[in-house]
Motif scaffolding. Sequence first.
Motif, PDB file in Angstrom:
ATOM      1  N   ASN A  51      -2.042   3.201 -11.669  1.00  0.00           N
ATOM      2  CA  ASN A  51      -1.509   3.286 -10.306  1.00  0.00           C
ATOM      3  C   ASN A  51      -2.553   3.844  -9.340  1.00  0.00           C
ATOM      4  O   ASN A  51      -2.676   3.372  -8.190  1.00  0.00           O
ATOM      5  CB  ASN A  51      -0.257   4.154 -10.284  1.00  0.00           C
ATOM      6  N   PHE A  52      -3.315   4.832  -9.796  1.00  0.00           N
ATOM      7  CA  PHE A  52      -4.341   5.408  -8.936  1.00  0.00           C
ATOM      8  C   PHE A  52      -5.462   4.405  -8.682  1.00  0.00           C
ATOM      9  O   PHE A  52      -5.952   4.270  -7.553  1.00  0.00           O
ATOM     10  CB  PHE A  52      -4.896   6.683  -9.574  1.00  0.00           C
ATOM     11  N   LEU A  53      -5.861   3.691  -9.725  1.00  0.00           N
ATOM     12  CA  LEU A  53      -6.910   2.687  -9.539  1.00  0.00           C
ATOM     13  C   LEU A  53      -6.444   1.549  -8.643  1.00  0.00           C
ATOM     14  O   LEU A  53      -7.241   0.966  -7.878  1.00  0.00           O
ATOM     15  CB  LEU A  53      -7.350   2.141 -10.905  1.00  0.00           C
ATOM     16  N   LEU A  54      -5.145   1.205  -8.733  1.00  0.00           N
ATOM     17  CA  LEU A  54      -4.606   0.192  -7.829  1.00  0.00           C
ATOM     18  C   LEU A  54      -4.700   0.658  -6.379  1.00  0.00           C
ATOM     19  O   LEU A  54      -5.032  -0.128  -5.466  1.00  0.00           O
ATOM     20  CB  LEU A  54      -3.163  -0.117  -8.206  1.00  0.00           C
ATOM     21  N   LEU A  55      -4.446   1.948  -6.161  1.00  0.00           N
ATOM     22  CA  LEU A  55      -4.589   2.500  -4.820  1.00  0.00           C
ATOM     23  C   LEU A  55      -6.040   2.421  -4.350  1.00  0.00           C
ATOM     24  O   LEU A  55      -6.319   2.072  -3.187  1.00  0.00           O
ATOM     25  CB  LEU A  55      -4.092   3.956  -4.809  1.00  0.00           C
ATOM     26  N   ILE A  56      -6.964   2.700  -5.236  1.00  0.00           N
ATOM     27  CA  ILE A  56      -8.380   2.643  -4.886  1.00  0.00           C
ATOM     28  C   ILE A  56      -8.785   1.207  -4.505  1.00  0.00           C
ATOM     29  O   ILE A  56      -9.532   0.962  -3.546  1.00  0.00           O
ATOM     30  CB  ILE A  56      -9.248   3.162  -6.043  1.00  0.00           C
ATOM     31  N   VAL A  57      -8.284   0.243  -5.267  1.00  0.00           N
ATOM     32  CA  VAL A  57      -8.591  -1.163  -4.967  1.00  0.00           C
ATOM     33  C   VAL A  57      -8.056  -1.540  -3.596  1.00  0.00           C
ATOM     34  O   VAL A  57      -8.731  -2.233  -2.794  1.00  0.00           O
ATOM     35  CB  VAL A  57      -8.018  -2.075  -6.062  1.00  0.00           C
ATOM     36  N   GLN A  58      -6.845  -1.100  -3.304  1.00  0.00           N
ATOM     37  CA  GLN A  58      -6.262  -1.410  -2.001  1.00  0.00           C
ATOM     38  C   GLN A  58      -7.052  -0.760  -0.863  1.00  0.00           C
ATOM     39  O   GLN A  58      -7.296  -1.382   0.179  1.00  0.00           O
ATOM     40  CB  GLN A  58      -4.810  -0.950  -1.967  1.00  0.00           C
ATOM     41  N   LEU A  59      -7.472   0.479  -1.082  1.00  0.00           N
ATOM     42  CA  LEU A  59      -8.262   1.170  -0.059  1.00  0.00           C
ATOM     43  C   LEU A  59      -9.627   0.514   0.117  1.00  0.00           C
ATOM     44  O   LEU A  59     -10.162   0.409   1.237  1.00  0.00           O
ATOM     45  CB  LEU A  59      -8.424   2.649  -0.425  1.00  0.00           C
ATOM     46  N   GLU A  60     -10.211   0.058  -0.979  1.00  0.00           N
ATOM     47  CA  GLU A  60     -11.503  -0.624  -0.883  1.00  0.00           C
ATOM     48  C   GLU A  60     -11.367  -1.929  -0.106  1.00  0.00           C
ATOM     49  O   GLU A  60     -12.249  -2.311   0.708  1.00  0.00           O
ATOM     50  CB  GLU A  60     -12.050  -0.881  -2.280  1.00  0.00           C
ATOM     51  N   GLN A  62      -9.193  -2.552   2.238  1.00  0.00           N
ATOM     52  CA  GLN A  62      -9.071  -2.223   3.657  1.00  0.00           C
ATOM     53  C   GLN A  62     -10.423  -1.809   4.254  1.00  0.00           C
ATOM     54  O   GLN A  62     -10.757  -2.152   5.391  1.00  0.00           O
ATOM     55  CB  GLN A  62      -8.047  -1.096   3.847  1.00  0.00           C
ATOM     56  N   ALA A  63     -11.202  -1.043   3.496  1.00  0.00           N
ATOM     57  CA  ALA A  63     -12.513  -0.597   3.999  1.00  0.00           C
ATOM     58  C   ALA A  63     -13.438  -1.786   4.235  1.00  0.00           C
ATOM     59  O   ALA A  63     -14.281  -1.773   5.142  1.00  0.00           O
ATOM     60  CB  ALA A  63     -13.130   0.381   3.012  1.00  0.00           C
ATOM     61  N   MET A  64     -13.294  -2.828   3.395  1.00  0.00           N
ATOM     62  CA  MET A  64     -14.149  -3.998   3.545  1.00  0.00           C
ATOM     63  C   MET A  64     -13.698  -4.909   4.682  1.00  0.00           C
ATOM     64  O   MET A  64     -14.508  -5.626   5.280  1.00  0.00           O
ATOM     65  CB  MET A  64     -14.168  -4.802   2.241  1.00  0.00           C
ATOM     66  N   ALA A  66     -11.310  -3.919   7.372  1.00  0.00           N
ATOM     67  CA  ALA A  66     -10.922  -3.279   8.627  1.00  0.00           C
ATOM     68  C   ALA A  66     -12.047  -2.402   9.120  1.00  0.00           C
ATOM     69  O   ALA A  66     -12.369  -1.396   8.484  1.00  0.00           O
ATOM     70  CB  ALA A  66      -9.642  -2.457   8.436  1.00  0.00           C
ATOM     71  N   PRO A  67     -12.676  -2.747  10.239  1.00  0.00           N
ATOM     72  CA  PRO A  67     -13.789  -1.929  10.731  1.00  0.00           C
ATOM     73  C   PRO A  67     -13.346  -0.534  11.153  1.00  0.00           C
ATOM     74  O   PRO A  67     -14.125   0.430  11.082  1.00  0.00           O
ATOM     75  CB  PRO A  67     -14.311  -2.723  11.933  1.00  0.00           C
ATOM     76  N   GLN A  68     -12.074  -0.371  11.578  1.00  0.00           N
ATOM     77  CA  GLN A  68     -11.622   0.933  12.022  1.00  0.00           C
ATOM     78  C   GLN A  68     -11.273   1.883  10.869  1.00  0.00           C
ATOM     79  O   GLN A  68     -10.884   3.024  11.094  1.00  0.00           O
ATOM     80  CB  GLN A  68     -10.392   0.774  12.947  1.00  0.00           C
ATOM     81  N   PHE A  69     -11.368   1.424   9.620  1.00  0.00           N
ATOM     82  CA  PHE A  69     -11.063   2.265   8.457  1.00  0.00           C
ATOM     83  C   PHE A  69     -12.186   3.295   8.277  1.00  0.00           C
ATOM     84  O   PHE A  69     -13.343   2.930   8.087  1.00  0.00           O
ATOM     85  CB  PHE A  69     -10.934   1.396   7.199  1.00  0.00           C
ATOM     86  N   GLY A  70     -11.840   4.595   8.313  1.00  0.00           N
ATOM     87  CA  GLY A  70     -12.834   5.652   8.194  1.00  0.00           C
ATOM     88  C   GLY A  70     -12.412   6.717   7.211  1.00  0.00           C
ATOM     89  O   GLY A  70     -11.440   6.582   6.462  1.00  0.00           O
ATOM     90  N   LEU A  71     -13.193   7.814   7.212  1.00  0.00           N
ATOM     91  CA  LEU A  71     -12.915   8.899   6.270  1.00  0.00           C
ATOM     92  C   LEU A  71     -11.560   9.547   6.528  1.00  0.00           C
ATOM     93  O   LEU A  71     -10.869   9.962   5.580  1.00  0.00           O
ATOM     94  CB  LEU A  71     -14.016   9.961   6.349  1.00  0.00           C
ATOM     95  N   GLN A  72     -11.147   9.659   7.760  1.00  0.00           N
ATOM     96  CA  GLN A  72      -9.863  10.277   8.057  1.00  0.00           C
ATOM     97  C   GLN A  72      -8.717   9.463   7.456  1.00  0.00           C
ATOM     98  O   GLN A  72      -7.783  10.026   6.860  1.00  0.00           O
ATOM     99  CB  GLN A  72      -9.685  10.389   9.575  1.00  0.00           C
ATOM    100  N   LYS A  73      -8.788   8.139   7.622  1.00  0.00           N
ATOM    101  CA  LYS A  73      -7.739   7.301   7.041  1.00  0.00           C
ATOM    102  C   LYS A  73      -7.819   7.314   5.514  1.00  0.00           C
ATOM    103  O   LYS A  73      -6.785   7.287   4.819  1.00  0.00           O
ATOM    104  CB  LYS A  73      -7.882   5.868   7.579  1.00  0.00           C
ATOM    105  N   LEU A  74      -9.043   7.338   4.982  1.00  0.00           N
ATOM    106  CA  LEU A  74      -9.195   7.437   3.521  1.00  0.00           C
ATOM    107  C   LEU A  74      -8.555   8.727   2.988  1.00  0.00           C
ATOM    108  O   LEU A  74      -7.855   8.721   1.978  1.00  0.00           O
ATOM    109  CB  LEU A  74     -10.675   7.373   3.149  1.00  0.00           C
ATOM    110  N   TRP A  75      -8.811   9.831   3.671  1.00  0.00           N
ATOM    111  CA  TRP A  75      -8.216  11.109   3.252  1.00  0.00           C
ATOM    112  C   TRP A  75      -6.696  11.071   3.402  1.00  0.00           C
ATOM    113  O   TRP A  75      -5.973  11.643   2.583  1.00  0.00           O
ATOM    114  CB  TRP A  75      -8.815  12.232   4.091  1.00  0.00           C
ATOM    115  N   PHE A  76      -6.200  10.401   4.415  1.00  0.00           N
ATOM    116  CA  PHE A  76      -4.753  10.308   4.622  1.00  0.00           C
ATOM    117  C   PHE A  76      -4.082   9.630   3.418  1.00  0.00           C
ATOM    118  O   PHE A  76      -3.008  10.045   2.983  1.00  0.00           O
ATOM    119  CB  PHE A  76      -4.482   9.539   5.921  1.00  0.00           C
TER     120      PHE A  76
END
Length: 731
Positions: A51-60, A62-64, A66-76
């Motif tokens: 489940n955690f790795l699935l979250l990481i894949v989803q965040l990756e 979005q980072a690839m 969405a240009p507005q994706f930053g550290l604040q959203k990653l931490w959120f």
Amino acid sequence: MDISIAELVKRILPLPYYLHVMDKYIDLHAKFKYGRVQHALAATMQDLRKNFLLLIVQLESQAMSAPQFGLQKLWFYLHPSLNTMAALASLIDAITAAEELAGLTKPGREQSEPKSEAVKKKPATFTRGGGLALSVLCERLLSFSGDPVLKALYAQLLSSSAVPYNATLATWIHSGEIFDPFDEFMVVETRGLNRDEFVGAYNDVYWEHRYTLRHDYVPPFLSVLQDKTLLAGKYLNVVRECGVAIPEPNVRYDHYRAETGHTAATTRPGVMSDVVVAMGGERFVEDIETAYGYANHTLLGLLFKDHHLMERLRSVKHYFLLDQSDFLVHFLDVAHEHLLKPAQDVGVEQVKSLLELVLRDPAASPGTNKYKDDIEAELSTSPLVPRLMKELQKNGGRASMSGSGDRFNLADSAIDEPEFNGIEAFQLKYTAPFPVSLIINKKVLLKYQLTFRHLFQCKYIERQLSDAWREQSKSGLYTRSKRFRASRRRTSAFLANGYEDRRDDVGSDRKDEEEEESMLMSRMCALRTKMLHFMQQYMYHVGYEVVEQLWQKFEEEVVKADTIEDVIQIHLEFQDRCMKECMLSNAEMVKAFRKLMSICTEFCRFSLSYTRYHSPYSAETEDGIGVPAGLGHSSHPSALPERVCNEYIAASGGTILSFEEARRKLESLEQQFSRHMRVLIEILKYYGATEAALFASLAARLDYNHFYARLPPDLSIVVTAPTAARFSELF
């Protein structure tokens, strides 16, 4: 880097380390040797890892994209997972520390790797086997019960990892079988235990060692129910071993609830209820309680109905506690001469045959001799008092004899045990068939044997004192017509005529000797009466005031018992009270009573040898035949032959004493008996006021009319009747 950005990165960086810790744990504990519980826990952690790795894949993604994706959203998005991953890493550290303590793994964490606070603090509840991970999870669940998120996490881990353990537990309590391929269950079966090796002790030793409880393998949530868990499966095995078919769990439990009115068990209030809820709720406790109740109910019915437990207990009482000791009378008639030998010289097989002959007599104890085939004679290898003191020390009784001499003047009362002969060594052996041996086991039989040996020796001394009376009556040394007959004639002549009758001057010395000898015999008869009164009052106390009273209460409580443990406990309490009220659980009482027994034994030897040697019928007649025709040999085997020789008296333990030596010996026995009787009465009064009123009642009967209390402290006064010379001096 900007300070705020650097601080934000520092908050995110522990996540890769926690993931690394989880990967190492999952890879390591998926191996065969860690058992099914660790496998289940690792599988649950692997699901969380996915489940955690699935979250990481989803965040990756979005980072690839969405240009507005930053550290604040990653931490959120990662912040909720941080506490969960930290809790899992802390749990893994705690399990690793517990495994290192258990010796299951070597310290595998490199010193360079940072450790969480859980490693520094070792788990408070430590077990081994499958309970190791479960105990750590229970501790964590109780420690973080105030945090709903972590509580739910640990409850999920505990519930999923306990599935294989609960499966083994259910197999054990419902069928009495253990499926434990990884050796992680708290109940262990001793493999390779051959029943044939326990032929002599199969009845109790085999079942005590076949299934045992490993306390360091018990998880915390089962610590309260560990004994019931063990006994539920063990008793099912006992029932199955007896050839009774056990129905399916649903069928048998429904029938059990309908028959007994058994209701569902409820969990105890408190923090442990959270653990029980995670393990399956009240159904978890209900299964164990119901299985335990059914096993007990079935086994109790098997014992009382099919194997007649109460009848067997009554037979044990009959033989060991001598409620009807008529068989001992016949046994001593035929075995007395053999038991007088030293213990190592007594033929055990011969004694066994004689006891079997007595017990198989159709006239012996009709109605109570049903289980006579289970009784067998044997000889103990140690005297009674050392064995009794050892048992008192083991059970925490008053076994210490040091310091007791100051209170009751026991310092000079060393127990002079008689020669360790067959009488001292004789005891009974009872062979209880399975499953009655669960109740009448070795520990129980040992207490019965100690009590029997004491009562048997008391019965023997009482018999010897009665024999002494018979021998004194036959001897002709003591008759009322011979006492002071010369003095009476002289006194009658003086009162009638005013002068003394001198017709008896011829042979007056001989008559004076006869009168003094008659006076000595009267003192012997008086001492024998005191001893016989002492033994008879004690046997009355044991038979009617102790055994019968306690046995009636014991039967009432056994019938009401609900479990085998209750029956065993009631039986042990009955035995302990019997030994206590029979004066066998207190070293001071044992010391004083055994000293009196040794004095009685010494008196019996002295009286028998003196009476036989000085009896006018013991001399040979002119034809060399022996005794007159009117005084034939007694049919009693314990009686010595009438024609006494010095060698026979010495061989029987007696000594040939002159009149003066006999007088001094008798005076010594009188003083010793009176002194130790006063000591025993003082002890009985003290413990009668502090522990049991029965002791005070026995003391009152022993000291009837305050006979011993009125004796002078130094016991120097010996009450004697006036001799002929003193009687004539009065006139």
